[in-house]
Design a protein around this motif. Structure first.
Motif, PDB file in Angstrom:
ATOM      1  N   LEU A   1       6.513   6.071  -0.364  1.00  0.00           N
ATOM      2  CA  LEU A   1       6.919   4.691  -0.670  1.00  0.00           C
ATOM      3  C   LEU A   1       5.658   3.911  -1.005  1.00  0.00           C
ATOM      4  O   LEU A   1       4.712   3.895  -0.214  1.00  0.00           O
ATOM      5  N   TYR A   2       5.649   3.299  -2.161  1.00  0.00           N
ATOM      6  CA  TYR A   2       4.529   2.423  -2.506  1.00  0.00           C
ATOM      7  C   TYR A   2       5.018   0.985  -2.542  1.00  0.00           C
ATOM      8  O   TYR A   2       5.998   0.664  -3.234  1.00  0.00           O
ATOM      9  N   ILE A   3       4.361   0.120  -1.772  1.00  0.00           N
ATOM     10  CA  ILE A   3       4.718  -1.299  -1.729  1.00  0.00           C
ATOM     11  C   ILE A   3       3.620  -2.111  -2.417  1.00  0.00           C
ATOM     12  O   ILE A   3       2.436  -2.011  -2.083  1.00  0.00           O
TER      13      ILE A   3
ATOM     14  N   GLN B   1      25.303   1.463  16.096  1.00  0.00           N
ATOM     15  CA  GLN B   1      24.132   2.325  16.191  1.00  0.00           C
ATOM     16  C   GLN B   1      23.326   2.175  14.904  1.00  0.00           C
ATOM     17  O   GLN B   1      23.852   2.361  13.818  1.00  0.00           O
ATOM     18  N   ARG B   2      22.059   1.858  15.050  1.00  0.00           N
ATOM     19  CA  ARG B   2      21.217   1.617  13.876  1.00  0.00           C
ATOM     20  C   ARG B   2      20.122   2.667  13.790  1.00  0.00           C
ATOM     21  O   ARG B   2      19.449   2.954  14.775  1.00  0.00           O
ATOM     22  N   THR B   3      19.972   3.230  12.599  1.00  0.00           N
ATOM     23  CA  THR B   3      18.939   4.241  12.369  1.00  0.00           C
ATOM     24  C   THR B   3      17.686   3.588  11.804  1.00  0.00           C
ATOM     25  O   THR B   3      17.756   2.772  10.886  1.00  0.00           O
ATOM     26  N   PHE B   4      16.553   3.960  12.351  1.00  0.00           N
ATOM     27  CA  PHE B   4      15.253   3.436  11.945  1.00  0.00           C
ATOM     28  C   PHE B   4      14.416   4.580  11.377  1.00  0.00           C
ATOM     29  O   PHE B   4      14.248   5.611  12.028  1.00  0.00           O
ATOM     30  N   ILE B   5      13.908   4.398  10.150  1.00  0.00           N
ATOM     31  CA  ILE B   5      13.033   5.388   9.526  1.00  0.00           C
ATOM     32  C   ILE B   5      11.596   4.917   9.675  1.00  0.00           C
ATOM     33  O   ILE B   5      11.206   3.888   9.113  1.00  0.00           O
ATOM     34  N   GLN B   6      10.812   5.646  10.433  1.00  0.00           N
ATOM     35  CA  GLN B   6       9.413   5.287  10.649  1.00  0.00           C
ATOM     36  C   GLN B   6       8.615   5.497   9.359  1.00  0.00           C
ATOM     37  O   GLN B   6       8.822   6.469   8.643  1.00  0.00           O
ATOM     38  N   PHE B   7       7.701   4.548   9.070  1.00  0.00           N
ATOM     39  CA  PHE B   7       6.779   4.707   7.950  1.00  0.00           C
ATOM     40  C   PHE B   7       5.383   5.011   8.496  1.00  0.00           C
ATOM     41  O   PHE B   7       4.979   4.458   9.530  1.00  0.00           O
ATOM     42  N   ASP B   8       4.663   5.859   7.793  1.00  0.00           N
ATOM     43  CA  ASP B   8       3.253   6.117   8.091  1.00  0.00           C
ATOM     44  C   ASP B   8       2.434   5.669   6.896  1.00  0.00           C
ATOM     45  O   ASP B   8       2.636   6.154   5.774  1.00  0.00           O
ATOM     46  N   GLY B   9       1.528   4.720   7.121  1.00  0.00           N
ATOM     47  CA  GLY B   9       0.770   4.147   6.025  1.00  0.00           C
ATOM     48  C   GLY B   9      -0.640   4.678   5.917  1.00  0.00           C
ATOM     49  O   GLY B   9      -1.138   5.391   6.794  1.00  0.00           O
ATOM     50  N   GLU B  10      -1.284   4.317   4.815  1.00  0.00           N
ATOM     51  CA  GLU B  10      -2.669   4.696   4.577  1.00  0.00           C
ATOM     52  C   GLU B  10      -3.492   3.442   4.314  1.00  0.00           C
ATOM     53  O   GLU B  10      -2.956   2.398   3.950  1.00  0.00           O
ATOM     54  N   GLY B  11      -4.809   3.548   4.489  1.00  0.00           N
ATOM     55  CA  GLY B  11      -5.692   2.420   4.213  1.00  0.00           C
ATOM     56  C   GLY B  11      -5.353   1.221   5.081  1.00  0.00           C
ATOM     57  O   GLY B  11      -5.261   1.338   6.310  1.00  0.00           O
ATOM     58  N   GLU B  12      -5.163   0.070   4.458  1.00  0.00           N
ATOM     59  CA  GLU B  12      -4.850  -1.147   5.211  1.00  0.00           C
ATOM     60  C   GLU B  12      -3.498  -1.060   5.919  1.00  0.00           C
ATOM     61  O   GLU B  12      -3.236  -1.822   6.840  1.00  0.00           O
ATOM     62  N   ALA B  13      -2.649  -0.134   5.475  1.00  0.00           N
ATOM     63  CA  ALA B  13      -1.335   0.032   6.100  1.00  0.00           C
ATOM     64  C   ALA B  13      -1.326   1.175   7.120  1.00  0.00           C
ATOM     65  O   ALA B  13      -0.264   1.604   7.566  1.00  0.00           O
TER      66      ALA B  13
ATOM     67  N   GLY C   1       0.804  -1.213   0.000  1.00  0.00           N
ATOM     68  CA  GLY C   1       0.000   0.000   0.000  1.00  0.00           C
ATOM     69  C   GLY C   1       0.835   1.260   0.000  1.00  0.00           C
ATOM     70  O   GLY C   1       2.027   1.243  -0.319  1.00  0.00           O
ATOM     71  N   ALA C   2       0.190   2.364   0.368  1.00  0.00           N
ATOM     72  CA  ALA C   2       0.811   3.693   0.325  1.00  0.00           C
ATOM     73  C   ALA C   2       1.414   4.060   1.674  1.00  0.00           C
ATOM     74  O   ALA C   2       0.763   3.924   2.711  1.00  0.00           O
ATOM     75  N   TYR C   3       2.649   4.541   1.638  1.00  0.00           N
ATOM     76  CA  TYR C   3       3.348   4.961   2.845  1.00  0.00           C
ATOM     77  C   TYR C   3       4.040   6.311   2.625  1.00  0.00           C
ATOM     78  O   TYR C   3       4.315   6.704   1.492  1.00  0.00           O
ATOM     79  N   MET C   4       4.304   6.977   3.740  1.00  0.00           N
ATOM     80  CA  MET C   4       5.156   8.167   3.758  1.00  0.00           C
ATOM     81  C   MET C   4       6.296   7.890   4.730  1.00  0.00           C
ATOM     82  O   MET C   4       6.087   7.268   5.781  1.00  0.00           O
ATOM     83  N   THR C   5       7.505   8.345   4.385  1.00  0.00           N
ATOM     84  CA  THR C   5       8.611   8.200   5.326  1.00  0.00           C
ATOM     85  C   THR C   5       8.451   9.230   6.436  1.00  0.00           C
ATOM     86  O   THR C   5       8.034  10.362   6.192  1.00  0.00           O
ATOM     87  N   GLY C   6       8.780   8.816   7.650  1.00  0.00           N
ATOM     88  CA  GLY C   6       8.656   9.703   8.801  1.00  0.00           C
ATOM     89  C   GLY C   6      10.001  10.026   9.405  1.00  0.00           C
ATOM     90  O   GLY C   6      11.021  10.075   8.717  1.00  0.00           O
ATOM     91  N   GLU C   7      10.006  10.211  10.717  1.00  0.00           N
ATOM     92  CA  GLU C   7      11.231  10.605  11.403  1.00  0.00           C
ATOM     93  C   GLU C   7      12.257   9.481  11.431  1.00  0.00           C
ATOM     94  O   GLU C   7      11.919   8.296  11.334  1.00  0.00           O
TER      95      GLU C   7
END
Length: 332
Positions: free
Chosen positions: A260-262, A174-186, A148-154
């Motif tokens: 990001l579209y998956i 040290q590992r960096t994590f990029i949060q995703f914010d999804g739409e619809g089912e995501a 589905g549709a996602y946006m990259t976050g912090e």
């Protein structure tokens, strides 16, 4: 009647603004065209390193929509085709994550992990193999990929521990994590802690005495383990990349979100599964990577309303053992 004269500077400024706005609208209209640019069309296909038409069209439509809304100013956007194999054998990884920068006419295809799912033994098995994904879903604790549709976050960087790189030479991981914010089912991506990070983890953890470390606990110990790279394997539902690709992606989206579209979404999975069950070939806009479809037989989407109660009951019936203290390292 008295005539009121408007200063010439204001009149000129007004027309300049109108001309600039018109040019901007025309520029966006050109970008918004459903026709994929010729240079980008050259990367469309089903081969390794290429992007399938439907995946590109949906990723591009999502990006243009967010640009039009003013929520994205990043010149690049991402796409992922989770139907493609992640492991091509002989140490070669399948490239199924795409970085598209239309302004600079840049296209890159890189490797990426997929959700491994879980096998709740004696109850239900929705796990995925190392090469291809059969199961997808959006349930909490399912460790499945949801299209589905996602946006990259912090981007959040956290200390995981130390690992050894040479004779008594330790490096902080040290590992960096990029949060995703999804739409619809995501839409529950943040709740599921779904995002992107390097496909690296520390295994075999123990505690080592290092009182001078800024990461030491109150007793002077720091976590220590072996650095493991799983770029060709599965993840807990997150998107994972090689360390080198991760650095480049983080630099692109830090404080500059993009889309990001998956692929696939549940509707795609249902349509392909229906065609597979009836023995029909994929046509009429249906798509799945041919080699993986042959391997998995038929894909399945597990909706959260179905799977979450099963997982919750399994947790209740199989309570996790009490956490064990991390052992003290045996010095070499």
């Amino acid at each position: 009647m008295r005539l009121r004269f408007i200063p010439l500077g204001i009149v000129i400024g007004f027309f300049v603004a109108v001309i600039a706005m018109t040019a901007s609208v025309r520029s966006f209209a050109a970008l918004q065209s459903s026709d994929v640019p010729t240079w980008l069309q050259a990367h469309v296909g089903d081969g390794d390193g290429q992007i399938t038409q439907i995946v590109l069209e949906r990723a591009r439509a999502l990006y243009l929509k967010k640009v039009a809304q003013g929520t994205v100013k990043n010149p690049c956007y991402f796409a992922m085709d989770a139907t493609r194999p992640g492991d091509l054998g002989n140490g070669v990884l399948g490239r199924r994550y795409y970085v598209v920068c239309e302004a600079s006419q840049s296209f890159r295809a890189i490797s990426s992990g997929h959700g491994g799912g879980r096998n709740l033994k004696g109850v239900v098995d929705f796990s995925n193999g190392r090469r291809c994904s059969k199961n997808f879903g959006n349930a909490m604790d399912s460790e499945l990929t949801a299209g589905g549709a996602y946006m990259t976050g912090e981007a959040k960087t956290s200390f995981k521990g130390y690992y050894r790189v040479g004779a008594k030479q330790d490096v902080a991981f040290q590992r960096t994590f990029i949060q995703f914010d999804g739409e619809g089912e995501a839409a529950n991506a943040r709740q599921r802690v779904i995002g992107g990070h390097a496909a690296q983890v520390l295994r075999g953890m123990c505690l080592r005495k290092s009182p001078n470390s800024s990461y030491a606990d109150h007793d002077g110990y720091v976590p220590f383990g072996k650095l493991v790279d799983y770029a060709g394997g599965r993840s807990n539902g997150c998107t994972s990349w090689s360390p080198t690709d991760t650095q480049q992606i983080i630099s692109m989206v830090k404080d500059n979100p993009t889309t990001l579209y998956i692929y696939p979404e549940s509707r795609d999975i249902a349509a392909v599964a229906k065609a597979a069950a009836s023995g029909h070939s994929l046509s009429g806009g249906l798509y799945w990577n041919a080699s993986c479809l042959k391997e998995i037989g038929s894909p399945k989407f597990w909706p959260r309303k179905t799977l979450e109660p099963i997982i919750a009951q399994y947790k209740q019936d199989h309570p996790a053992p009490p956490p064990q203290p991390v052992p003290i390292c045996k010095e070499p």
